[in-house]
Design a protein around this motif. Sequence first.
Motif, PDB file in Angstrom:
ATOM      1  N   ASN A  57      -8.018  -0.292  -8.945  1.00 20.48           N
ATOM      2  CA  ASN A  57      -8.494  -1.669  -9.037  1.00 20.48           C
ATOM      3  C   ASN A  57      -8.296  -2.217 -10.452  1.00 20.48           C
ATOM      4  O   ASN A  57      -8.362  -1.474 -11.418  1.00 20.48           O
ATOM      5  CB  ASN A  57      -9.977  -1.670  -8.672  1.00 20.48           C
ATOM      6  N   LYS A  58      -8.053  -3.542 -10.521  1.00 20.12           N
ATOM      7  CA  LYS A  58      -7.698  -4.105 -11.834  1.00 20.12           C
ATOM      8  C   LYS A  58      -8.840  -4.043 -12.839  1.00 20.12           C
ATOM      9  O   LYS A  58      -8.621  -4.075 -14.050  1.00 20.12           O
ATOM     10  CB  LYS A  58      -7.199  -5.545 -11.680  1.00 20.12           C
ATOM     11  N   ASN A 114       3.270  -5.608   7.090  1.00 18.53           N
ATOM     12  CA  ASN A 114       2.140  -6.112   6.310  1.00 18.53           C
ATOM     13  C   ASN A 114       1.493  -5.055   5.425  1.00 18.53           C
ATOM     14  O   ASN A 114       0.551  -5.346   4.707  1.00 18.53           O
ATOM     15  CB  ASN A 114       1.075  -6.686   7.244  1.00 18.53           C
ATOM     16  N   ILE A 115       1.989  -3.822   5.496  1.00 15.66           N
ATOM     17  CA  ILE A 115       1.334  -2.748   4.736  1.00 15.66           C
ATOM     18  C   ILE A 115       1.212  -3.072   3.237  1.00 15.66           C
ATOM     19  O   ILE A 115       0.127  -2.944   2.675  1.00 15.66           O
ATOM     20  CB  ILE A 115       2.049  -1.392   4.964  1.00 15.66           C
ATOM     21  N   GLU A 121      -4.597  -5.791  -0.921  1.00 20.36           N
ATOM     22  CA  GLU A 121      -5.903  -6.382  -0.584  1.00 20.36           C
ATOM     23  C   GLU A 121      -7.018  -5.337  -0.685  1.00 20.36           C
ATOM     24  O   GLU A 121      -8.070  -5.573  -1.278  1.00 20.36           O
ATOM     25  CB  GLU A 121      -5.783  -6.910   0.846  1.00 20.36           C
ATOM     26  N   LEU A 122      -6.715  -4.156  -0.145  1.00 20.74           N
ATOM     27  CA  LEU A 122      -7.708  -3.091  -0.100  1.00 20.74           C
ATOM     28  C   LEU A 122      -8.090  -2.636  -1.512  1.00 20.74           C
ATOM     29  O   LEU A 122      -9.257  -2.434  -1.823  1.00 20.74           O
ATOM     30  CB  LEU A 122      -7.111  -1.922   0.689  1.00 20.74           C
ATOM     31  N   VAL A 123      -7.058  -2.476  -2.364  1.00 22.86           N
ATOM     32  CA  VAL A 123      -7.320  -2.011  -3.733  1.00 22.86           C
ATOM     33  C   VAL A 123      -8.113  -3.066  -4.498  1.00 22.86           C
ATOM     34  O   VAL A 123      -8.972  -2.751  -5.312  1.00 22.86           O
ATOM     35  CB  VAL A 123      -5.997  -1.664  -4.451  1.00 22.86           C
ATOM     36  N   ASP A 139       3.371  -4.245  -3.336  1.00 24.06           N
ATOM     37  CA  ASP A 139       3.466  -5.683  -3.088  1.00 24.06           C
ATOM     38  C   ASP A 139       3.878  -6.418  -4.363  1.00 24.06           C
ATOM     39  O   ASP A 139       3.529  -6.004  -5.466  1.00 24.06           O
ATOM     40  CB  ASP A 139       2.108  -6.190  -2.603  1.00 24.06           C
ATOM     41  N   LYS A 140       4.643  -7.518  -4.157  1.00 21.08           N
ATOM     42  CA  LYS A 140       5.064  -8.310  -5.330  1.00 21.08           C
ATOM     43  C   LYS A 140       3.845  -8.876  -6.074  1.00 21.08           C
ATOM     44  O   LYS A 140       3.817  -8.939  -7.286  1.00 21.08           O
ATOM     45  CB  LYS A 140       5.963  -9.466  -4.871  1.00 21.08           C
ATOM     46  N   ASN A 141       2.838  -9.263  -5.283  1.00 23.20           N
ATOM     47  CA  ASN A 141       1.653  -9.868  -5.904  1.00 23.20           C
ATOM     48  C   ASN A 141       0.529  -8.855  -6.076  1.00 23.20           C
ATOM     49  O   ASN A 141      -0.642  -9.199  -6.002  1.00 23.20           O
ATOM     50  CB  ASN A 141       1.153 -11.029  -5.044  1.00 23.20           C
TER      51      ASN A 141
END
Lengths: 403, 278
Positions: A57-58, A114-115, A121-123, A139-141
Amino acid sequence: MNTRIKKFTTKLIEGLLFLCGTISSLVVLLIICFLFKEGIGLFQTQPIEEGYIVAVNKNNIVNTLSPAQFKEIFDQNISNWSQLGGNNDSIILFRVDDISNYYTDEELGANFENIPQKISELVEKTSGMIAFFPEKYFDKNFTGKKIEIDKTTLHAFLSNKEWFPTAQPVAQLGVLPLILGTLWVSLGAILIALPLGLATAIYMAEIANKKVRRFLKPVIELLAGIPSVVYGFFGLIVIVPMIQQVFNLPVGETGLAGSIILGIMALPTIITISEDAIRNTPRAMKEASLALGASKWQTIHRVIIPYSASGITAAAILGIGRAIGETMAVLMVTGNAAVIPHSILEPMRTIPATIAAELGEAPQGGMHYKALFALGCILFIITLVINLIVEIVSNRRKKLTKI
Amino acid sequence: MIKKIKLFTLLVAIPMLITTAFVQTSLNIKIKGSDTVLPLSQKEAEVFMKANGGSKITVIGGGSGVGLSALIDGSTDIAMASRKIKMGEKMKLQDAGKSVKEVTIAYDALAVVVNPQNKVSQLTREQLEGIFTGKTTNWKDLGGDDMKIIVYSRESSSGTYDFFKEHILNNKNYSTTVLSMAATGAIIQSVSQTKGAIGYVGLAYLDKNVKALKVSTDKGKTFVAPSMVTAKDRTYPVIRPLFYYYLTTVEKNVKPFVDYILSPEGQKMVEQVGYVPL
């Protein structure tokens, strides 16, 4: 005319010999280059399985983790980030297979397209999560933070105490137990083989009568022709249970079993070469010694052994070489547990056994593959150093005997 | 002169045509990889070649990694594997512009074995995890005699090792004190001569020198003994797939052989060799 042909043939033979010499040296050099090229590659790769990344997580303040910490985390021995200098937050492990616990198949899409987005999203959602997943799902984002893993350093490689090359997510590459295992087993082997071999050689060269010698020599040379697997099997079935009983151990697969087997395997080399060296002692020297009133034993001890010392050292080098590099027999009897040995009555893992057992299944060009080549380099260096030491020692002894 | 040339070309061309026709109807397949799958592939190939004269199937061992890297560089048609293809290998295939097909050809059940003198006859998955990760070290904690547990495992690169780690150890690492053996036969030998030993072997290797444990993966509600019957009806939980990998471009060439293995006749042979049919 005749002389010209003679000259020409001499030149031709000289040329051929030169060519053969060059080719064989080149081949040896090439193999060494190949070994080191593949081995050094290890220090340019991260010890994570190819194509995978680890992210958190960030808001997590932990930026880097050592391979040992990774192992503790994924073995669930460390369960809170505060133990790693982070926030007080429990660690939640995530492997890509776990995604079905969080999302349904429909949410992931028909082709799992969608993985990447879902992992991201999960992280983001779970503050204590550490995620281990393939790079192609990155993911790119992606909002989380990629954890940097230190590249394997030479120091860590040589001093770490755990060997788990296939551990996930981060391999544990510590070769110290393997190096120590190799040295223990080889040292034990040479301690068994050298006195025994030398004694046999002296007996055969000086004491035994012709008949005995004629029988003994081919029998001993026959020992060298037995495939090492047979020795290994013999060790596993006979020597291992014997050691277990004699020393009353819970387990018989020990370094000692390996040493005994290797000692037996090194015997023919040591006996044959040192016997030849002993027999090369000039008759005049022996007779001179006996004529001066020395007994047979004094002659052997004072004249013959010093005279043939360089041959005996050569026998020892070749014996050690055989012991250090031997693979199959050791693989079968030493138990191969990669722990730092404290006595020779413990299971040990040697470098050649490790390479033989693991190279076949390791993905080619991967980190594990390179680590095994690096092990090969270490083995090469150990053998080189031993040869150099023996060379220096025998040179010195030669000088001393001359004086 | 021209006639002579024509005759000559004809003489050369006819046998060539015949041989090409012949090659097209018969197969020439190279199979390489896992030593676990090796005996099965050999047996299937033998019978297949007998039934289809002219086909040539070469089967070589070496390990799953060797087989898959041979598939990547194109030196084999089929790679046998006792583990799933790794991400790194998949990416290498992708980089080379090749796509690969995975076929499960059989299953292999793993039995947990102990010395016949050991009193313990059943363990749960959790207890096994404790033993293999080094948390449980004495048999008395599991209802047995007071003796040290000696854990035997396969080498870290073997597919069996990976499978056991994923399904029994819950992805945790083995303890460092585990003894690793190069071959299943060696595990049987060692377990049969070491009192406190525990290890795991393929169902086909079970014999009377070792005792197979009943295993429970539902926290001790039901314990199932490993046997061909329990493996076939899937009540025995420790069972893993064996794979063939081949490139989609050579599918036409290898398909008849793969289909043969998957046929009832081929699957019968799977059972004969000691593996579990699909």
